[in-house]
Scaffold this active site. Structure first.
Site, short mmCIF file in Angstrom:
data_model
loop_
_atom_site.label_atom_id
_atom_site.label_comp_id
_atom_site.label_asym_id
_atom_site.label_seq_id
_atom_site.Cartn_x
_atom_site.Cartn_y
_atom_site.Cartn_z
N ASP A 90 0.14 -2.36 12.27
CA ASP A 90 0.81 -3.51 12.80
C ASP A 90 0.53 -3.70 14.54
O ASP A 90 0.08 -4.71 14.68
CB ASP A 90 2.13 -3.50 12.63
N GLU A 148 7.43 9.35 9.28
CA GLU A 148 6.65 8.00 9.03
C GLU A 148 5.23 8.46 9.57
O GLU A 148 4.30 8.24 8.94
CB GLU A 148 7.37 6.72 9.32
N TRP A 165 0.83 -1.21 0.03
CA TRP A 165 0.05 0.08 0.08
C TRP A 165 0.92 1.29 -0.02
O TRP A 165 0.25 2.21 -0.60
CB TRP A 165 -1.15 -0.09 1.09
N TRP A 185 1.21 2.45 15.83
CA TRP A 185 -0.08 2.45 15.47
C TRP A 185 -0.95 2.53 16.59
O TRP A 185 -2.22 2.07 16.77
CB TRP A 185 -0.68 1.34 14.68
N TYR A 197 16.92 -5.51 6.62
CA TYR A 197 15.51 -5.64 6.99
C TYR A 197 15.45 -7.06 7.83
O TYR A 197 16.01 -8.10 7.13
CB TYR A 197 14.52 -5.33 5.83
C1 DGY Z 1 7.56 -3.72 9.65
O1 DGY Z 1 8.50 -4.64 9.18
O2 DGY Z 1 7.52 -3.02 10.68
C2 DGY Z 1 6.56 -3.71 8.64
O3 DGY Z 1 5.61 -2.80 9.18
C3 DGY Z 1 5.94 -4.94 8.33
O4 DGY Z 1 4.98 -4.69 7.10
#
Ligand code: DGY
Length: 429
Positions: free
Chosen positions: A164, A394, A36, A351, A82
């Site tokens: 999340d 963000e 998204w 969130w 990541y």
């Molecule tokens: C994260 O890795 O924090 C992401 O939000 C997963 O989509």
């Protein structure tokens, strides 16, 4: 900074996060193509390069699985910054290594926007090419995220919701047994202050859900039946209901009568289904755990997406306007991702309280379409003020306006360009 300078900075962020046709959300924290994020980014590119906007979405759909699912992350190249990367997900559903679930299906809505604002003369043709892929993805949602045909979409993982660590997931997540996970090292907290990110207990369970789905080979029917987490989400439900209305518009423009009839059936089902998310005590739509039947007790920013989904009856709209005004009396910047009166509210943790620009954009659109331009304007002005004060973060604290999470963030830049920038508002007037 003058708003015209911010316009330039926003464009530069998109260009610098561009990886050659697709855009990463931000460097370091999110180094791949997110579903998204990418679609909202297309709205930003459309302001200065419409061909590039289409390319963004077309590249996302290159990763569509054979069963129709469009994954939440496409791992187009390895990036050790990541976690969890492709080896943890262990998927094999499509042509590009990916995560194993989806994300909010905003694509049909944004494709319709691109068609309506097309200056290339090729918009409708490009939409026609994508239509079968959109139909396949929407069918996938209906079959595998609503297997009992209730008209509400469940998520099998908090990450599928895109929101999340929302308090709505807490109870269902606590019921997930922590198992089958190898020792792991988080990377997110090396990029961002841990106080702004989910806790380790959340991560243990995020990974346990991934392990459970990996065990059934990511077979979508088995996932729907056995996944330890299966919660109907007002966010996905409203975004999907809206996307179906916009897909119907696209199908009609393209003269696709059969598809249009099929989509009308989905819309009817979902309009009725949305009522099952209505919490009569709270007077708002909330999440419902599809395993336990438990309804959540908090109002999230997704509750305010009902008008965006086309649910604009006087009771729903009136209740949301009351909540809006109550919340506006508690925080400086609208719309916090969770109700500041709720015990779980945290103004800076991902969130659980912060404001997100693209959610404000969708809520405002729904309110404006319902005739409430005052509250829609308030959302636009607050979004602009946050970016003018704290840059392209963000997300933002609704209390102090401080920017949080990743910086130079693509969707914040895109929403600035397409909606929040005073330049855009002046052009629209
Ligand atoms: C994260 O890795 O924090 C992401 O939000 C997963 O989509």
């Amino acid at each position: 900074m003058a708003h015209t300078d911010l316009d330039q900075t926003a464009k530069t962020i998109l260009i610098e996060n561009d990886q050659g046709g697709y855009t990463i959300p931000t460097k370091g924290l999110y180094p791949y193509q997110w579903n998204w994020d990418s679609v909202f980014v297309a709205l930003g590119f459309a302001e200065f390069d419409q061909d590039r906007a289409w390319r963004e979405i077309e590249m996302l759909f290159q990763g569509q699985w054979r069963d129709g699912m469009v994954p939440h992350i496409l791992f187009r190249k390895d990036d050790p910054s990541y976690f969890p990367g492709p080896s943890v997900w262990g998927t094999d559903g499509g042509p590009i290594p990916s995560s194993g679930h989806s994300q909010p299906p905003v694509a049909a809505s944004i494709i319709l926007d691109l068609v309506k604002s097309d200056r290339t003369g090729k918009g409708l043709e490009r939409a026609a090419t994508l239509l079968p892929q959109l139909m396949a993805w929407h069918r996938w949602y209906l079959i595998y995220r609503d297997p009992k045909g209730k008209g509400v979409m469940a998520v099998i993982h908090p990450w599928e919701s895109g929101r999340d660590n929302l308090p709505d997931w807490d109870e269902a997540l606590r019921a997930v047994e922590v198992k089958d996970i190898a020792p792991y090292e988080r990377k997110d907290t090396s990029h961002v202050d841990p106080a702004m990110r989910p806790h380790k207990e959340d991560y243990d369970r995020y990974l346990s859900i991934v392990a459970a789905c990996r065990k059934v080979g990511w077979d979508p029917a088995k996932v729907a039946e056995t996944c330890p987490f299966f919660v109907a989400d007002p966010g996905i439900t409203f975004i999907f209901l809206r996307a179906n209305r916009d897909l119907l518009d696209l199908a009609e423009r393209l003269g696709k009568a059969e598809e249009a009839a099929e989509i009308r059936g989905w819309i009817g089902l979902m309009k009725a289904g949305a009522e099952t998310l209505w919490n009569a005590d709270l007077k708002a739509h909330v999440a419902v755990d599809q395993r336990s039947g438990q309804m959540t007790d908090g109002i999230s920013s997704a509750s305010f997406l009902a008008p965006y989904a086309g649910l604009r009856d006087a009771d729903t709209l009136g209740a949301l306007q009351d909540h809006f005004d109550r919340i506006a009396s508690k925080v400086r910047y609208m719309m916090p991702s969770y109700d500041p009166d709720h015990r779980c509210f945290e103004h800076l943790r991902y969130w659980r309280g912060p404001v997100w620009a693209m959610i404000n954009y969708m809520i405002a659109r729904g309110f404006a379409e319902a005739g409430d331009t005052a509250r829609a304007d308030r959302l636009r002005q607050d979004t602009a003020a946050l970016i003018q004060t704290s840059g392209f973060a963000e997300y933002f604290s609704p209390e102090t306006g401080a920017g949080a999470g990743g910086g130079s963030f693509s969707w914040t830049a895109a929403i600035w360009l397409t909606w929040a920038s005073p330049t855009h508002a002046q052009q629209a007037a």
